[in-house]
Design a protein around this motif. Sequence first.
Motif, short mmCIF file in Angstrom:
data_model
loop_
_atom_site.label_atom_id
_atom_site.label_comp_id
_atom_site.label_asym_id
_atom_site.label_seq_id
_atom_site.Cartn_x
_atom_site.Cartn_y
_atom_site.Cartn_z
N THR A 254 0.86 -1.18 0.00
CA THR A 254 0.00 0.00 0.00
C THR A 254 0.90 1.24 0.00
O THR A 254 2.10 1.16 0.27
CB THR A 254 -0.91 0.02 1.24
OG1 THR A 254 -0.08 0.20 2.40
CG2 THR A 254 -1.73 -1.25 1.37
N SER A 255 0.30 2.40 -0.24
CA SER A 255 1.10 3.63 -0.22
C SER A 255 1.68 3.87 1.17
O SER A 255 2.81 4.33 1.31
CB SER A 255 0.28 4.83 -0.70
OG SER A 255 -0.86 5.00 0.12
N GLN A 256 0.92 3.54 2.22
CA GLN A 256 1.43 3.68 3.59
C GLN A 256 2.62 2.74 3.81
O GLN A 256 3.62 3.12 4.41
CB GLN A 256 0.32 3.37 4.59
CG GLN A 256 0.75 3.51 6.03
CD GLN A 256 -0.38 3.22 7.01
OE1 GLN A 256 -1.54 3.26 6.66
NE2 GLN A 256 -0.02 2.92 8.24
N GLN A 257 2.52 1.51 3.34
CA GLN A 257 3.62 0.56 3.47
C GLN A 257 4.84 1.01 2.66
O GLN A 257 5.98 0.84 3.11
CB GLN A 257 3.16 -0.83 3.03
CG GLN A 257 2.17 -1.44 3.98
CD GLN A 257 1.47 -2.66 3.42
OE1 GLN A 257 1.40 -2.86 2.21
NE2 GLN A 257 0.94 -3.49 4.31
N MET A 258 4.62 1.59 1.52
CA MET A 258 5.74 2.12 0.71
C MET A 258 6.45 3.24 1.46
O MET A 258 7.68 3.30 1.45
CB MET A 258 5.25 2.61 -0.66
CG MET A 258 4.89 1.49 -1.61
SD MET A 258 6.29 0.42 -1.99
CE MET A 258 7.35 1.54 -2.86
N GLU B 81 24.10 -7.78 10.48
CA GLU B 81 23.91 -9.22 10.58
C GLU B 81 22.57 -9.59 11.22
O GLU B 81 22.39 -10.72 11.67
CB GLU B 81 25.06 -9.84 11.37
CG GLU B 81 26.40 -9.72 10.67
CD GLU B 81 26.40 -10.34 9.28
OE1 GLU B 81 25.88 -11.46 9.12
OE2 GLU B 81 26.90 -9.70 8.34
N CYS B 82 21.63 -8.65 11.22
CA CYS B 82 20.32 -8.88 11.83
C CYS B 82 19.23 -8.79 10.77
O CYS B 82 19.37 -8.07 9.78
CB CYS B 82 20.04 -7.85 12.92
SG CYS B 82 21.27 -7.89 14.24
N ALA B 83 18.14 -9.51 10.99
CA ALA B 83 17.02 -9.51 10.05
C ALA B 83 15.71 -9.69 10.79
O ALA B 83 15.68 -10.16 11.93
CB ALA B 83 17.20 -10.61 9.02
N ALA B 84 14.63 -9.31 10.10
CA ALA B 84 13.29 -9.46 10.66
C ALA B 84 12.30 -9.73 9.54
O ALA B 84 12.51 -9.34 8.39
CB ALA B 84 12.88 -8.20 11.42
N LEU B 85 11.21 -10.39 9.92
CA LEU B 85 10.12 -10.67 9.00
C LEU B 85 9.01 -9.67 9.26
O LEU B 85 8.57 -9.49 10.40
CB LEU B 85 9.57 -12.08 9.22
CG LEU B 85 10.56 -13.23 9.13
CD1 LEU B 85 9.88 -14.54 9.50
CD2 LEU B 85 11.14 -13.31 7.73
N LEU B 86 8.54 -9.03 8.19
CA LEU B 86 7.46 -8.05 8.30
C LEU B 86 6.24 -8.55 7.55
O LEU B 86 6.36 -9.26 6.55
CB LEU B 86 7.90 -6.71 7.72
CG LEU B 86 9.17 -6.08 8.27
CD1 LEU B 86 9.47 -4.77 7.54
CD2 LEU B 86 9.05 -5.85 9.77
N GLY B 87 5.07 -8.15 8.01
CA GLY B 87 3.83 -8.48 7.34
C GLY B 87 2.88 -7.30 7.42
O GLY B 87 3.17 -6.29 8.06
N SER B 88 1.75 -7.44 6.78
CA SER B 88 0.74 -6.37 6.78
C SER B 88 0.13 -6.20 8.15
O SER B 88 -0.19 -7.16 8.84
CB SER B 88 -0.36 -6.69 5.78
OG SER B 88 0.15 -6.65 4.48
N ASP B 89 -0.04 -4.96 8.52
CA ASP B 89 -0.69 -4.59 9.76
C ASP B 89 -2.17 -4.32 9.44
O ASP B 89 -2.47 -3.80 8.38
CB ASP B 89 -0.02 -3.32 10.31
CG ASP B 89 -0.63 -2.85 11.59
OD1 ASP B 89 -1.47 -1.93 11.52
OD2 ASP B 89 -0.28 -3.38 12.65
N PRO B 90 -3.10 -4.66 10.33
CA PRO B 90 -4.52 -4.40 10.05
C PRO B 90 -4.82 -2.93 9.75
O PRO B 90 -5.76 -2.63 9.02
CB PRO B 90 -5.23 -4.84 11.33
CG PRO B 90 -4.31 -5.80 11.99
CD PRO B 90 -2.92 -5.36 11.61
#
Length: 111
Positions: A5-9, A38-47
């Motif tokens: 989404t534009s917010q996610q962008m 050397e760190c990473a995270a998984l992101l997903g859509s927020d409601p």
Amino acid sequence: MVELTSQQMRTMERLFAAGFRPIAIPPYESALCVRRGECAALLGSDPGGGLKLLAAPSYLLEGNLSVRLKKGAAEVFVWKKKEIAATPERLLELETFRRELTALLEQTPMQ
């Protein structure tokens, strides 16, 4: 995640400006993975239309998300049969990554 989404962008633009970069981590191709150092995270859509952490950030071990475990009196980061010590420097890097990523994800989007 197919389309942002534009917010996610806008959130991704803030992450890029702070040095976070997208990466692919098998088997998490359907999630948006970001890395810095050397760190990473998984992101997903927020409601609410933004992005959120799907799991706690992790230290990368051979390009894969590791698990932090206690081993005797020490702590280690483990992936499969590989492990590295959870040194104060690595723990600080992971905590800084988590804190800065969380702050950027929680920023109120500008309309």
